[in-house]
Design a protein around this motif. Structure first.
Motif, PDB file in Angstrom:
ATOM      1  N   SER A  62       1.967  -2.686   4.813  1.00 23.74           N
ATOM      2  CA  SER A  62       1.624  -1.635   3.847  1.00 23.74           C
ATOM      3  C   SER A  62       2.496  -1.702   2.609  1.00 23.74           C
ATOM      4  CB  SER A  62       1.764  -0.257   4.514  1.00 23.74           C
ATOM      5  OG  SER A  62       3.094  -0.075   4.988  1.00 23.74           O
ATOM      6  N   SER A  63       3.753  -2.142   2.762  1.00 20.39           N
ATOM      7  CA  SER A  63       4.643  -2.243   1.600  1.00 20.39           C
ATOM      8  C   SER A  63       4.142  -3.279   0.604  1.00 20.39           C
ATOM      9  CB  SER A  63       6.062  -2.596   2.059  1.00 20.39           C
ATOM     10  OG  SER A  63       6.065  -3.838   2.764  1.00 20.39           O
ATOM     11  N   THR A  64       3.609  -4.382   1.115  1.00 23.35           N
ATOM     12  CA  THR A  64       3.075  -5.419   0.213  1.00 23.35           C
ATOM     13  C   THR A  64       1.832  -4.926  -0.503  1.00 23.35           C
ATOM     14  OG1 THR A  64       3.934  -7.125   1.708  1.00 23.35           O
ATOM     15  CG2 THR A  64       2.285  -7.799   0.097  1.00 23.35           C
ATOM     16  N   ILE A  65       0.956  -4.224   0.209  1.00 27.11           N
ATOM     17  CA  ILE A  65      -0.253  -3.686  -0.432  1.00 27.11           C
ATOM     18  C   ILE A  65       0.119  -2.660  -1.495  1.00 27.11           C
ATOM     19  CG2 ILE A  65      -2.387  -2.408  -0.014  1.00 27.11           C
ATOM     20  CD1 ILE A  65      -2.453  -3.628   2.779  1.00 27.11           C
ATOM     21  N   PHE A  66       1.102  -1.826  -1.202  1.00 26.39           N
ATOM     22  CA  PHE A  66       1.554  -0.843  -2.191  1.00 26.39           C
ATOM     23  C   PHE A  66       2.172  -1.537  -3.401  1.00 26.39           C
ATOM     24  CE2 PHE A  66       4.939   2.063  -3.742  1.00 26.39           C
ATOM     25  CZ  PHE A  66       4.111   3.079  -4.208  1.00 26.39           C
TER      26      PHE A  66
END
Length: 660
Positions: A62-66
């Motif tokens: 999720s951190s990469t998508i954010f």
């Protein structure tokens, strides 16, 4: 330059949509560049299987998508600034003071601050992606003697990475001013957008890596001497402590960490690669050719036809694309050429050809007079008048055109004030002849008390039959000043003295002359105001891409008229075309005899800044000679029947005999 208040139909319907398309493709490429950055940031040669598995897991986190969502917002900001600040005529500061003024301009300061902020945001996304010791700004203290077990200490690795992004963002903005990164050039060979992007991608990657390395070197030197200042401020603001068990990063022991240096370099390369791809796609889309109809199908489309667009003063991008379309149709489209040669119904007038040829001749005439004014200024007093700012800072109203329908060029008037070069490239007067001041960036100061009476007589208004009448042609006159490219006319500053007749003085002892020694500040300002000889020549030809297309369009249409012009509309203006080209050829030849005009600039090894404008004067000279040869090869001995002056006939004979 684009303006939010611009209501031109071409900006709204063409340029804006092209900019949106370039930004959309930049956003679509973000997952690819982010994936490459993830794999490189987690690179481990000793554990390849774990490296690949960790990288794949991180890509779906999720951190990469954010981070990709935040980077999309950064791309939107960069794309907006590209659209806001692009130009088709480079801004060339002719003095160091002018370059300093560009850097310190309020608009540029805002540009630098915003880029520093978004650069820090990109570095924060990179820190989240790398993880580990870069993840957060604060971390639990490792000191065992700490009184408070829950006390948070400053994570200097995270701070160092954030500040590196801000520094690289500011460096990118600063280098954009120095290297004219907002300049949009037009390809000499038309290619598909995909092929242009594919051919330039390797250069973009190389420039990103090299520029990141240079910026990182400068940043680490700066952080080594002044890194304590942001650390102290952050600790006091966020109530953090410095962990004494770790090496401070503003020391040699702290900076000699190869893993740290590698991650800083990779993060900087990722930042610059994202921005450079956005800039590259914007240039490709905006400079794509646009076809203008020669004759409108409906009355509502009259403003978008080629003859009307060529007469428009602004925007400059529309004018350039129209001239490019003219050059292309004159070579490759028989149907559109016949529309140019057609007669209006009713009336039977060649309105299309008259409008196109008149505008092209006006552009060539304006360039001729600009070169004449520059040569007269240099030949008169051995120096060129300095420009207070860069060459193309004139905004709206500067891209008009000069209307001239006469066969012979009018005499060159002495400008009453200094204009900027080449901002008034297309300055149009309301009548058919030239009455507006010329674009003369290098005009002698005739009102100065240091100019001699002979100079005033040489530059006084006369009745010339040639633009070169009254020009001082002796090379000794050019050496009378101590500095050919000195920007000041103050004899006390540059040491030159001009003898002038003095009235008879009363008998008696004359007082000793006062020795006025200039101060250090005045000498420093004088050195900064000295013109850069290479830049002055580049500034004169900064907009010559328009003149090159005008020459190609005119010459190809004249050549095509030999077999396609059924009504003979081109033959009526052939004397004007030949005379204008020959006079411009003489002006260009004289300019290249000046010092530094023939020197070719050094090619930049790796830079995203467009440098094609530095060689436009050479391309202009080649295009002019090619255009004249193109006409003489087609018409041959028939040109002897064309009415022109004796000097022009002799010069044309040189082309007929291939002696030029």
């Amino acid at each position: 330059m684009f303006s939010l208040k611009h209501s031109c139909w071409f900006i709204r319907k063409v340029v804006c949509w092209r900019a949106v398309a370039s930004i959309a493709w930049s956003v679509l490429l973000l997952p690819v560049t982010t994936a490459i950055f993830v794999f490189l940031s987690r690179f481990s040669l000793l554990h390849p299987i774990q490296w690949i598995s960790d990288s794949l897991a991180l890509l779906t986190a999720s951190s990469t998508i954010f981070s990709i969502v935040l980077l999309s917002g950064v791309v939107l900001v960069i794309g907006f600034f590209n659209l806001e600040s692009y130009t088709v005529v480079p801004s060339i500061p002719c003095t160091r003071i002018a370059l300093l003024g560009k850097v310190l301009h309020p608009r540029q300061c805002i540009h630098s601050v915003v880029h520093a902020a978004v650069g820090m945001l990109v570095s924060w996304c990179a820190a989240i992606t790398i993880g580990g010791r870069y993840r957060a700004l604060g971390s639990p203290c490792l000191q065992s003697e700490s009184k408070d077990a829950g006390q948070m200490c400053l994570n200097e690795y995270h701070l160092l990475l954030l500040l590196s992004g801000a520094f690289m963002g500011y460096s990118h903005s600063l280098l954009g001013v120095v290297h004219n990164m907002n300049y949009v050039s037009f390809p000499a060979i038309q290619q598909y957008k995909y092929l242009r992007f594919k051919g330039s991608l390797s250069l973009v990657v190389k420039c990103s890596a090299v520029q990141s390395m240079y910026a990182l070197r400068n940043y680490l030197v700066l952080y080594f001497f002044f890194g304590y200042a942001p650390k102290t401020w952050i600790c006091r603001t966020l109530n953090l402590q410095e962990d004494g068990s770790l090496h401070a990063l503003d020391t040699l022991a702290g900076l000699l960490d190869f893993s740290l240096l590698y991650h800083l370099w990779i993060a900087g390369t990722f930042l610059l690669l994202t921005w450079y791809i956005t800039v590259l796609l914007f240039r490709i889309y905006v400079s794509e050719m646009h076809s203008f109809p020669v004759q409108p199908s409906f009355a509502e489309e009259a403003d978008g036809c080629l003859p009307k667009v060529l007469l428009c003063k602004e925007p400059a991008i529309m004018k350039f694309l129209a001239l490019q379309d003219l050059a292309l149709l004159s070579q490759h489209s028989v149907v559109r050429r016949l529309e140019v040669f057609s007669l209006s119904q009713p009336g039977g007038h060649p309105h299309n050809w008259n409008a196109i040829s008149k505008e092209c001749l006006s552009l060539l005439t304006e360039l001729t007079q600009r070169l004449v004014a520059h040569h007269d200024a240099v030949a008169s007093n051995g120096r060129a008048k300095s420009q207070s700012s860069s060459s193309t800072e004139t905004k709206s109203g500067s891209w008009g055109s000069v209307s001239s329908g006469a066969t012979d060029l009018p005499k060159t008037p002495l400008p009453s004030h200094i204009l900027k070069t080449p901002g008034s490239v297309f300055l149009r007067s309301s009548v058919g002849t030239l009455h507006s001041p010329l674009t003369a960036p290098f005009t002698p100061d005739l009102d100065s008390p240091f100019s001699s009476p002979s100079i005033r007589r040489l530059t006084a208004p006369q009745e010339p039959s040639s633009p070169w009448f009254g020009t001082v042609q002796s090379p000794h006159v050019m050496r009378r000043g101590p500095k050919l490219w000195s920007a000041s006319t103050d004899s006390q500053s540059n040491g030159s003295t001009t003898a002038s007749p003095a009235p008879a003085a009363a008998p008696g002892p004359s007082p000793p002359p006062a020795d006025h020694k200039p101060s250090f500040l005045s000498q420093w300002l004088q050195n900064r105001k000295e013109q850069l000889p290479e830049a002055t020549s580049q500034a004169l030809f900064a907009d010559s891409q328009a003149h090159i297309w005008a020459l190609e369009g005119l010459s190809h249409l004249v050549v095509a008229s030999y077999s396609e012009d059924r009504f003979g509309v081109v033959q009526t203006t052939l004397p004007s075309i030949l005379s204008t080209m020959l006079v411009l050829q003489e002006a260009v030849d004289r300019h290249f005899k000046l010092p530094h005009a023939s020197s070719k600039p050094l090619r930049s090894t790796c830079s995203m800044g467009e440098s094609t404008y530095k060689t436009l004067r050479f391309a202009m000279r080649a295009a002019l000679k090619t255009a004249i040869y193109r006409i003489t090869n087609t018409f041959g001995e028939h040109l002897h029947a064309v009415q022109m002056s004796t000097d022009h006939r002799k010069r044309l004979q040189q082309f007929l005999e291939y002696k030029e």
